[in-house]
Design a protein around this motif. Sequence first.
Motif, PDB file in Angstrom:
ATOM      1  N   SER A   1       5.920 -60.262  27.182  1.00  0.00           N
ATOM      2  CA  SER A   1       5.111 -59.168  26.478  1.00  0.00           C
ATOM      3  C   SER A   1       3.394 -59.364  27.286  1.00  0.00           C
ATOM      4  O   SER A   1       3.153 -60.361  27.748  1.00  0.00           O
ATOM      5  CB  SER A   1       5.263 -59.344  25.176  1.00  0.00           C
ATOM      6  OG  SER A   1       4.836 -60.820  24.611  1.00  0.00           O
ATOM      7  N   SER A   2       3.169 -58.149  27.087  1.00  0.00           N
ATOM      8  CA  SER A   2       1.570 -57.912  27.809  1.00  0.00           C
ATOM      9  C   SER A   2       0.802 -58.846  26.864  1.00  0.00           C
ATOM     10  O   SER A   2       0.851 -58.821  25.716  1.00  0.00           O
ATOM     11  CB  SER A   2       1.282 -56.426  27.935  1.00  0.00           C
ATOM     12  OG  SER A   2       0.833 -55.938  26.609  1.00  0.00           O
ATOM     13  N   ILE A   3      -0.423 -59.137  27.550  1.00  0.00           N
ATOM     14  CA  ILE A   3      -1.132 -60.133  26.867  1.00  0.00           C
ATOM     15  C   ILE A   3      -1.994 -59.101  25.851  1.00  0.00           C
ATOM     16  O   ILE A   3      -2.158 -59.724  24.833  1.00  0.00           O
ATOM     17  CB  ILE A   3      -2.012 -60.701  27.700  1.00  0.00           C
ATOM     18  CG1 ILE A   3      -1.644 -61.746  28.819  1.00  0.00           C
ATOM     19  CG2 ILE A   3      -3.472 -61.284  27.312  1.00  0.00           C
ATOM     20  CD1 ILE A   3      -2.573 -62.178  29.884  1.00  0.00           C
ATOM     21  N   ALA A   4      -2.228 -57.929  26.160  1.00  0.00           N
ATOM     22  CA  ALA A   4      -2.596 -57.257  25.214  1.00  0.00           C
ATOM     23  C   ALA A   4      -1.908 -57.088  23.858  1.00  0.00           C
ATOM     24  O   ALA A   4      -2.381 -57.193  22.801  1.00  0.00           O
ATOM     25  CB  ALA A   4      -2.939 -55.810  25.925  1.00  0.00           C
ATOM     26  N   ASP A   5      -0.458 -56.807  23.986  1.00  0.00           N
ATOM     27  CA  ASP A   5       0.281 -56.771  23.002  1.00  0.00           C
ATOM     28  C   ASP A   5       0.114 -57.927  22.036  1.00  0.00           C
ATOM     29  O   ASP A   5       0.161 -58.026  20.764  1.00  0.00           O
ATOM     30  CB  ASP A   5       1.570 -56.542  23.384  1.00  0.00           C
ATOM     31  CG  ASP A   5       1.903 -55.374  23.640  1.00  0.00           C
ATOM     32  OD1 ASP A   5       1.026 -54.245  23.715  1.00  0.00           O
ATOM     33  OD2 ASP A   5       2.888 -55.139  24.593  1.00  0.00           O
ATOM     34  N   VAL A   6       0.015 -59.153  22.388  1.00  0.00           N
ATOM     35  CA  VAL A   6       0.075 -60.521  21.950  1.00  0.00           C
ATOM     36  C   VAL A   6      -1.410 -60.721  21.304  1.00  0.00           C
ATOM     37  O   VAL A   6      -1.559 -61.037  20.216  1.00  0.00           O
ATOM     38  CB  VAL A   6       0.268 -61.792  22.949  1.00  0.00           C
ATOM     39  CG1 VAL A   6       0.350 -62.957  22.291  1.00  0.00           C
ATOM     40  CG2 VAL A   6       1.674 -61.306  23.335  1.00  0.00           C
ATOM     41  N   VAL A   7      -2.423 -60.743  22.196  1.00  0.00           N
ATOM     42  CA  VAL A   7      -3.764 -61.300  21.706  1.00  0.00           C
ATOM     43  C   VAL A   7      -4.478 -60.002  20.819  1.00  0.00           C
ATOM     44  O   VAL A   7      -5.712 -60.593  20.016  1.00  0.00           O
ATOM     45  CB  VAL A   7      -4.762 -61.604  23.030  1.00  0.00           C
ATOM     46  CG1 VAL A   7      -3.984 -62.707  23.537  1.00  0.00           C
ATOM     47  CG2 VAL A   7      -5.346 -60.481  23.794  1.00  0.00           C
ATOM     48  N   MET A   8      -4.464 -58.865  20.778  1.00  0.00           N
ATOM     49  CA  MET A   8      -4.861 -57.832  20.227  1.00  0.00           C
ATOM     50  C   MET A   8      -4.683 -57.902  18.693  1.00  0.00           C
ATOM     51  O   MET A   8      -4.404 -56.666  18.134  1.00  0.00           O
ATOM     52  CB  MET A   8      -5.075 -56.482  20.913  1.00  0.00           C
ATOM     53  CG  MET A   8      -5.592 -56.411  22.086  1.00  0.00           C
ATOM     54  SD  MET A   8      -7.420 -56.992  22.052  1.00  0.00           S
ATOM     55  CE  MET A   8      -7.922 -57.105  23.593  1.00  0.00           C
TER      56      MET A   8
END
Length: 188
Positions: A5-12
């Motif tokens: 998964s994209s980092i954005a999907d995980v960290v946001m």
Amino acid sequence: MADDSSIADVVMHPVRLRIIQQLGGRSLTTAQLRAALPDVTQATLYRHVATLVDAGILTVTEERKVRGAVERTLALGDRMAHVDQTELRAMSDAQLRSAFLAFLGDVSADFDRFVDGADPSLRDFVGFGRVPLYVDAPGLAAIQAGLSELLAPYLSERGDGQRRVSLATVLIPEPDAPGPVPRSQADD
């Protein structure tokens, strides 16, 4: 093992952003994370930690038995918790707005915790400002490289009396505006 998964999907996510912020430059046990984030329930914290570990954003650096349970020590993992330009370009307008609001919410919550703290001497460590810059892509890259070099010695806790502070940066390009009026037209 890190998922794709994209980092954005995980960290946001607000809680995940706070966990990442707490771990920046240091390792913490899950008990220390719970103490640092007292408003997050234990179950919620563990669920978000598991998501970050599964994505490779966090890594478990140590495990030890404490009163029959396994206590993990966590640090930022190999997959850096940073949304890069490729991922930012791939986001829809709604995703980009949501990510930015999550970021601002996290900064605002940190500021509220600071203001609500009872130690006025810490005001020597707070500051905020805004300044316009005039750059092209190579100039911006040079600024970012210079900042990285300048900040590198301060990114890890050394244990020699430093105070932990949070530095947040935001770059927002302004829409094209009309340039200065040529002198011959200004005199009319």
